[in-house]
Structures are given as C-alpha cells and as structure tokens.
Enzyme design. Structure first.
Site, PDB file in Angstrom:
ATOM      1  N   GLY A  86     -20.520  27.167  17.100  1.00 13.34           N
ATOM      2  CA  GLY A  86     -20.366  28.300  17.993  1.00 13.34           C
ATOM      3  C   GLY A  86     -20.677  27.914  19.429  1.00 13.34           C
ATOM      4  N   LEU A  87     -21.275  28.850  20.169  1.00 14.33           N
ATOM      5  CA  LEU A  87     -21.623  28.652  21.575  1.00 14.33           C
ATOM      6  C   LEU A  87     -20.394  28.293  22.409  1.00 14.33           C
ATOM      7  CD1 LEU A  87     -25.020  26.710  21.280  1.00 14.33           C
ATOM      8  CD2 LEU A  87     -24.678  29.137  21.702  1.00 14.33           C
ATOM      9  N   CYS A  88     -19.271  28.928  22.100  1.00 17.29           N
ATOM     10  CA  CYS A  88     -18.054  28.683  22.888  1.00 17.29           C
ATOM     11  C   CYS A  88     -17.361  30.012  23.207  1.00 17.29           C
ATOM     12  CB  CYS A  88     -17.117  27.727  22.153  1.00 17.29           C
ATOM     13  SG  CYS A  88     -16.804  28.114  20.428  1.00 17.29           S
ATOM     14  N   GLY A  89     -18.176  30.994  23.564  1.00 14.90           N
ATOM     15  CA  GLY A  89     -17.624  32.289  23.969  1.00 14.90           C
ATOM     16  C   GLY A  89     -16.877  32.966  22.839  1.00 14.90           C
TER      17      GLY A  89
END
Length: 283
Positions: A86-89
């Site tokens: 994750g951590l990609c908007g």
C-alpha cells in the site's frame, strides 16, 4: 490544553514520520524513472505486434486457432493487476473498483490476482480465485508475464474460461494513472486493419503455423506491457502520496510548534503570576 512535554513528544513522532515519508518519496522517484523507461521501451513493440497480428489475421481469412475461437460465454476470467504493498494513494483502490465494476456476474467469474492487494481483496469477498501471482518484485521480467499468460491460455484452450479480461492501471504521467479493462481472449483483430488496401501474404509453412507462434506472443506481450504500466503507475502514485504526506507532516509540525510556544508562554505567565502573588502576600 496538552502539556509542553506531550507536545514535544508529538513533534518528535511527526518528525520521525516525516523522515520516513521523505525517504520513501526519494526511493519511489528513483524506481519510477526505471519503470517509466521500461514502459516507454515496451509500448512500441506491443503496438507493432498488434498491428502485425491484425494484418496477418486479415490476410489469413479462414485460418483457425483456439485463441481466436469465439464461443458462448459461461465463465469469464479477470486478470487484475495491483500492487503488493500500500502507501500509494488511491492506486490500488481505483484498479480494484474498476475490476469490481467490470465483473458482470460474480458467480460465473474467476479471478487471477496479480499482486497481494488484488488477491486479498477478492479473497475476502468470496470470489473464485483461479490463481494468484504475488511478490513479483520491483523489476518486472518477461518470464513472469509468460507464466501468467501461459496459465490463462491453457485454461482458455481447455474450455475453463470463455473470455479473459485484463484489468490494470495504465500509466499516463506521474500524477495520473488510468484504470482500464481490455479483452485479452479471444484475441480480436484490430478494427483498423480491415480498412485500406489488403496485402497478400505468402505463409510458410502455413497460416495456422504462423498464428500459432504469433498469437501466444501477442498475449504474453500484452500481459507484460500491462504489468509494466501498473508498476510505473504504482511508483508514480507512491511518490505523489509520500510527497503529500511529507508536506502534511511539515504543516503539522508547524502547528504543534505554535501550540508548544503557546504552552510555554502560558507556563511562564503562570509562574510570573505566582511570583508576583507571593511577593504581594509578603508585603
């Protein structure tokens, strides 16, 4: 109002987070350059093999191949390409939403999850998982795309799937990734190739033999390009998300610093008032 010690603790925590997001942004930027170069290199080949396939298919009218066979749709497979992390908007959410909207009947559909987010999303919702391919790494290799393509080709030829769709996020630029769903099987000839003058080809040993080599290569190339597009889109989205998180952390630190100054000022004012009050009581 929070004490000065609590505010200092929060400022330290936010600064640590800011350092992490800034480092992740720099790493994503470096990976994006490599991923973007790979996409730019792969697009011309993918486009050209599609053109060649269209011309050959138009010139070999009457030639048959299992990957060209159109039959009644009883089972549809969706190859959904997402990120492993994750951590990609909204990158993963957008492509998963596109896949969910594209699925007409969950009961007659099967999912090939490429990436952990895709696999976990459809697993939790009870979809039939035909296969999953996770942990493919940051540098996508052609043999990985061949493995996925071979799986869906074998299933299609065996009659387990009647249609195969490829759902992925197309890389436009750093700020824009466009989720798309394209039909992978049965292979359809490009419509543009039916226009213009027809070219006569001499097939050796036969049109069927040429198609037998060309069609699987087209499927493999299409899957490979989709994986490269998705990887570039993931890095672009992560770089943008981490840049935004770093700026938000800076704004939060400024606000907390202002709150800390107010808390210190209030404490100093209170101490002065106590000193003045004590001195007045002694008079």
């Amino acid at each position: 109002m929070a004490s000065a010690q609590d505010i200092r603790r929060r400022i330290k925590s936010v600064k640590n987070t800011q350092q992490i997001t800034k480092a992740m942004k720099m790493v994503a930027a470096a990976k994006l350059r490599r991923a973007q170069e790979s996409v730019v290199s792969a697009r011309p080949f993918a486009t050209k093999i599609k053109e060649v396939l269209g011309r050959v298919a138009a010139a070999s009218a009457g030639a048959s191949h299992p990957l060209l066979e159109v039959r009644e749709v009883k089972k549809t497979c969706y190859v959904v390409i997402s990120a492993d992390r994750g951590l990609c908007g909204g990158f993963n959410a957008n492509v998963l939403r596109k896949a969910s909207n594209a699925i007409k009947d969950p009961k007659s559909s099967a999912i090939v999850g490429v990436g952990r987010k895709s696999r976990d999303f459809f697993n939790r919702r009870g979809y039939e998982m035909a296969a999953s391919f996770v942990g493919l790494g940051e540098n996508i290799q052609f043999f990985q795309a061949k493995e996925i393509a071979k799986f869906v080709i074998d299933k299609y030829i065996a009659g387990d799937f009647d249609e195969v769709y490829l759902v992925f996020s197309e890389f436009v630029n750093v700020l824009t990734q466009r989720p798309v769903a394209v039909k992978l099987l049965p292979v359809e000839s490009p419509a543009d190739e039916s226009k213009g003058p027809k070219v006569e080809y001499i097939f050796e040993p036969s049109a069927e033999a040429v198609l037998a080599d060309l069609l699987p290569t087209y499927v493999e190339t299409t899957v490979f390009r989709a994986m490269l597009e998705a990887k570039a889109g993931e890095q672009g989205a992560r770089m943008t998300a981490m840049d935004s998180a770093t700026k938000n952390a800076k704004d939060m630190i400024n606000k907390l610093t202002l709150s800390l100054n107010r808390a210190r000022q209030a404490a100093i004012t209170k101490e002065i008032s106590e000193i003045v009050g004590g001195a007045a009581a002694l008079e």
